[in-house]
Design a protein around this motif. Structure first.
Motif, short mmCIF file in Angstrom:
data_model
loop_
_atom_site.label_atom_id
_atom_site.label_comp_id
_atom_site.label_asym_id
_atom_site.label_seq_id
_atom_site.Cartn_x
_atom_site.Cartn_y
_atom_site.Cartn_z
N VAL A 1 0.84 -1.20 0.00
CA VAL A 1 0.00 0.00 0.00
C VAL A 1 0.88 1.25 0.00
O VAL A 1 1.80 1.36 0.81
N PRO A 2 0.61 2.21 -0.89
CA PRO A 2 1.38 3.45 -0.89
C PRO A 2 1.12 4.28 0.37
O PRO A 2 0.02 4.25 0.92
N ILE A 3 2.12 4.99 0.81
CA ILE A 3 2.00 5.87 1.96
C ILE A 3 2.37 7.27 1.47
O ILE A 3 3.41 7.46 0.84
N LEU A 4 1.54 8.24 1.76
CA LEU A 4 1.77 9.62 1.34
C LEU A 4 2.09 10.48 2.55
O LEU A 4 1.34 10.50 3.53
N PHE A 5 3.21 11.17 2.50
CA PHE A 5 3.59 12.12 3.54
C PHE A 5 3.52 13.50 2.92
O PHE A 5 4.15 13.76 1.89
N GLU A 6 2.79 14.40 3.54
CA GLU A 6 2.62 15.75 3.03
C GLU A 6 3.34 16.74 3.94
O GLU A 6 3.28 16.62 5.16
N ALA A 7 4.00 17.69 3.32
CA ALA A 7 4.66 18.75 4.09
C ALA A 7 3.87 20.04 3.93
O ALA A 7 3.30 20.29 2.88
N GLY A 8 3.84 20.83 4.95
CA GLY A 8 3.13 22.11 4.90
C GLY A 8 3.65 23.04 5.97
O GLY A 8 4.65 22.75 6.63
N GLY A 9 2.99 24.14 6.13
CA GLY A 9 3.37 25.09 7.16
C GLY A 9 4.76 25.67 6.95
O GLY A 9 5.46 25.95 7.91
N GLY A 10 5.17 25.79 5.68
CA GLY A 10 6.49 26.33 5.39
C GLY A 10 7.59 25.29 5.36
O GLY A 10 8.73 25.62 5.07
N ASN A 11 7.27 24.04 5.66
CA ASN A 11 8.27 22.97 5.62
C ASN A 11 8.31 22.34 4.24
O ASN A 11 7.36 22.41 3.48
N ASP A 12 9.42 21.67 3.95
CA ASP A 12 9.49 20.87 2.73
C ASP A 12 9.55 19.40 3.12
O ASP A 12 9.42 19.05 4.29
N SER A 13 9.73 18.53 2.14
CA SER A 13 9.67 17.09 2.40
C SER A 13 10.79 16.58 3.30
O SER A 13 10.70 15.47 3.82
N SER A 14 11.81 17.39 3.52
CA SER A 14 12.92 16.93 4.37
C SER A 14 12.49 16.68 5.81
O SER A 14 13.16 15.94 6.54
N VAL A 15 11.35 17.26 6.25
CA VAL A 15 10.89 17.02 7.62
C VAL A 15 10.53 15.55 7.84
O VAL A 15 10.52 15.08 8.97
N TRP A 16 10.24 14.83 6.75
CA TRP A 16 9.86 13.42 6.85
C TRP A 16 11.05 12.48 6.71
O TRP A 16 10.91 11.27 6.90
N ALA A 17 12.22 12.98 6.37
CA ALA A 17 13.38 12.14 6.10
C ALA A 17 13.69 11.13 7.21
O ALA A 17 13.89 9.95 6.92
N PRO A 18 13.71 11.51 8.48
CA PRO A 18 14.02 10.52 9.53
C PRO A 18 12.99 9.38 9.58
O PRO A 18 13.35 8.22 9.79
N ILE A 19 11.73 9.70 9.39
CA ILE A 19 10.69 8.68 9.43
C ILE A 19 10.78 7.78 8.21
O ILE A 19 10.71 6.55 8.32
N LEU A 20 10.97 8.37 7.03
CA LEU A 20 11.08 7.58 5.81
C LEU A 20 12.28 6.65 5.85
O LEU A 20 12.20 5.50 5.45
#
Length: 61
Positions: free
Chosen positions: A32-51
């Motif tokens: 199943v695909p998992i989608l992580f969305e960044a917002g509030g002035g953040n980019d996708s790098s905020v999810w890097a540790p979790i990914l």
């Protein structure tokens, strides 16, 4: 330090959504695909540790 995205087959994609560009980092996998969305002035790098943790778990198991 080398970013973990480059250790895996990653597709970088830019999609026009009504005049706005959405950037996608797609890491190939199974299931199943998992989608992580960044917002509030953040980019996708905020999810890097979790990914990185998810990918490590998937590769090792």
């Amino acid at each position: 330090m080398k970013h973990f995205y480059f250790a895996y087959l990653t597709i970088f994609s830019l999609v026009d959504v009504g005049g706005y560009n959405m950037h996608f980092n797609i890491i190939k996998g199974e299931g199943v695909p998992i989608l992580f969305e960044a917002g509030g002035g953040n980019d996708s790098s905020v999810w890097a540790p979790i990914l990185e943790s998810i990918i490590t778990l998937r590769v090792l198991h």
